[in-house]
Motif scaffolding. Sequence first.
Motif, mmCIF file in Angstrom:
data_model
loop_
_atom_site.group_PDB
_atom_site.id
_atom_site.type_symbol
_atom_site.label_atom_id
_atom_site.label_comp_id
_atom_site.label_asym_id
_atom_site.label_seq_id
_atom_site.Cartn_x
_atom_site.Cartn_y
_atom_site.Cartn_z
ATOM 1 N N THR A 175 0.834 -1.193 0.000
ATOM 2 C CA THR A 175 0.000 0.000 0.000
ATOM 3 C C THR A 175 0.876 1.253 0.000
ATOM 4 N N GLY A 176 0.569 2.170 -0.887
ATOM 5 C CA GLY A 176 1.306 3.427 -0.977
ATOM 6 C C GLY A 176 2.390 3.447 -2.033
ATOM 7 N N ASP A 177 2.743 2.276 -2.582
ATOM 8 C CA ASP A 177 3.741 2.248 -3.651
ATOM 9 C C ASP A 177 3.204 2.971 -4.880
ATOM 10 N N LEU A 178 4.089 3.628 -5.610
ATOM 11 C CA LEU A 178 3.730 4.170 -6.915
ATOM 12 C C LEU A 178 3.798 3.022 -7.917
ATOM 13 N N LEU A 179 2.893 3.018 -8.858
ATOM 14 C CA LEU A 179 2.865 1.992 -9.897
ATOM 15 C C LEU A 179 3.303 2.623 -11.205
ATOM 16 N N ILE A 180 4.275 1.981 -11.851
ATOM 17 C CA ILE A 180 4.785 2.472 -13.130
ATOM 18 C C ILE A 180 4.670 1.350 -14.153
ATOM 19 N N ALA A 181 4.762 1.690 -15.432
ATOM 20 C CA ALA A 181 4.711 0.671 -16.473
ATOM 21 C C ALA A 181 5.909 -0.254 -16.343
ATOM 22 N N SER A 182 5.713 -1.490 -16.782
ATOM 23 C CA SER A 182 6.756 -2.504 -16.735
ATOM 24 C C SER A 182 7.066 -2.956 -18.151
ATOM 25 N N SER A 183 8.278 -3.474 -18.355
ATOM 26 C CA SER A 183 8.628 -4.015 -19.670
ATOM 27 C C SER A 183 8.028 -5.401 -19.877
ATOM 28 N N THR A 184 7.393 -5.961 -18.855
ATOM 29 C CA THR A 184 6.646 -7.209 -19.000
ATOM 30 C C THR A 184 5.242 -6.852 -19.478
ATOM 31 N N ASP A 185 4.824 -7.379 -20.617
ATOM 32 C CA ASP A 185 3.521 -7.031 -21.196
ATOM 33 C C ASP A 185 2.414 -7.106 -20.149
ATOM 34 N N THR A 202 1.706 -5.659 -17.394
ATOM 35 C CA THR A 202 1.888 -5.488 -15.948
ATOM 36 C C THR A 202 2.461 -4.128 -15.573
ATOM 37 N N VAL A 203 2.225 -3.766 -14.308
ATOM 38 C CA VAL A 203 2.874 -2.593 -13.730
ATOM 39 C C VAL A 203 3.961 -3.074 -12.780
ATOM 40 N N ALA A 204 4.881 -2.196 -12.506
ATOM 41 C CA ALA A 204 5.947 -2.446 -11.543
ATOM 42 C C ALA A 204 5.779 -1.452 -10.394
ATOM 43 N N ARG A 205 6.438 -1.700 -9.304
ATOM 44 C CA ARG A 205 6.320 -0.822 -8.141
ATOM 45 C C ARG A 205 7.533 0.076 -7.987
ATOM 46 N N MET A 206 7.269 1.238 -7.493
ATOM 47 C CA MET A 206 8.304 2.139 -6.983
ATOM 48 C C MET A 206 8.007 2.248 -5.502
ATOM 49 N N VAL A 207 8.970 1.905 -4.681
ATOM 50 C CA VAL A 207 8.765 1.943 -3.234
ATOM 51 C C VAL A 207 8.300 3.339 -2.832
ATOM 52 N N ALA A 208 7.328 3.392 -1.914
ATOM 53 C CA ALA A 208 6.808 4.676 -1.431
ATOM 54 C C ALA A 208 7.968 5.582 -1.014
ATOM 55 N N ASP A 209 7.816 6.849 -1.310
ATOM 56 C CA ASP A 209 8.810 7.885 -0.990
ATOM 57 C C ASP A 209 10.083 7.783 -1.826
ATOM 58 N N THR A 210 10.018 7.065 -2.944
ATOM 59 C CA THR A 210 11.129 6.973 -3.888
ATOM 60 C C THR A 210 10.698 7.669 -5.176
ATOM 61 N N ALA A 211 11.609 8.431 -5.755
ATOM 62 C CA ALA A 211 11.278 9.131 -7.000
ATOM 63 C C ALA A 211 11.034 8.120 -8.113
ATOM 64 N N PRO A 212 9.952 8.296 -8.884
ATOM 65 C CA PRO A 212 9.661 7.350 -9.973
ATOM 66 C C PRO A 212 10.688 7.465 -11.097
ATOM 67 N N VAL A 232 1.621 5.428 -13.258
ATOM 68 C CA VAL A 232 0.317 4.942 -13.685
ATOM 69 C C VAL A 232 -0.704 5.143 -12.573
ATOM 70 N N GLY A 233 -0.296 4.861 -11.335
ATOM 71 C CA GLY A 233 -1.225 4.981 -10.220
ATOM 72 C C GLY A 233 -0.536 4.779 -8.886
ATOM 73 N N ILE A 234 -1.357 4.667 -7.857
ATOM 74 C CA ILE A 234 -0.891 4.468 -6.487
ATOM 75 C C ILE A 234 -1.572 3.218 -5.948
ATOM 76 N N ALA A 235 -0.783 2.293 -5.390
ATOM 77 C CA ALA A 235 -1.335 1.054 -4.843
ATOM 78 C C ALA A 235 -2.163 1.343 -3.599
ATOM 79 N N LEU A 236 -3.371 0.786 -3.564
ATOM 80 C CA LEU A 236 -4.254 0.942 -2.414
ATOM 81 C C LEU A 236 -4.329 -0.334 -1.586
ATOM 82 N N SER A 237 -3.589 -1.357 -2.012
ATOM 83 C CA SER A 237 -3.570 -2.617 -1.278
ATOM 84 C C SER A 237 -2.202 -3.262 -1.452
ATOM 85 N N ALA A 238 -1.958 -4.305 -0.695
ATOM 86 C CA ALA A 238 -0.714 -5.061 -0.805
ATOM 87 C C ALA A 238 -1.021 -6.428 -1.402
#
Length: 156
Positions: free
Chosen positions: A110-120, A122-132, A137-143
């Motif tokens: 929860t709270g991770d930023l979601l960015i595009a992934s090179s895997t068709d 899917t999204v990848a995570r950016m740890v919360a409080d880390t610059a993307p 794409v969005g913000i994770a609301l669950s784990a």
Amino acid sequence: MSYIQIMGGAVTSTGDETKKHSVGSRAVIDGKEYMYVLFDNGTAVASAAGGTAFWKDLTTFTVTSDYSDAGSKLNLVAGLFCSILTDAYYGWIQLTGYTATCICGASVVTGDLLIASSTDLTVARMVADTAPTNRVVGIALSAVASGNVTAYLVMC
């Protein structure tokens, strides 16, 4: 950019063989924003509800589910597919708002930023409080360990 009125079920259909709206048209339903696009599955990568859509051709509002057919550019993410679209059909992608179906390929908290992934699809995570490193794409609301994560989409 034009906004149109549509019924909620229209965004989750498998698409329209013939164009029913102008491509690039947007609609807002229950605080969620959608865009009408043309789908090209690239080298046979099927779309999936909650999978990432990438711009293949911005001038024709054509999206693909195949990352490599989008020029392998993570910042060309267009939004999330609302359904499994038929190849060469018109349909809707979600740009903003709550979604319970955002496909992630690895663990997300929860709270991770979601960015595009090179895997068709899917999204990848950016740890919360880390610059993307790429377009957010969005913000994770669950784990989740992997699979569908609930998220708030922030595409523009």
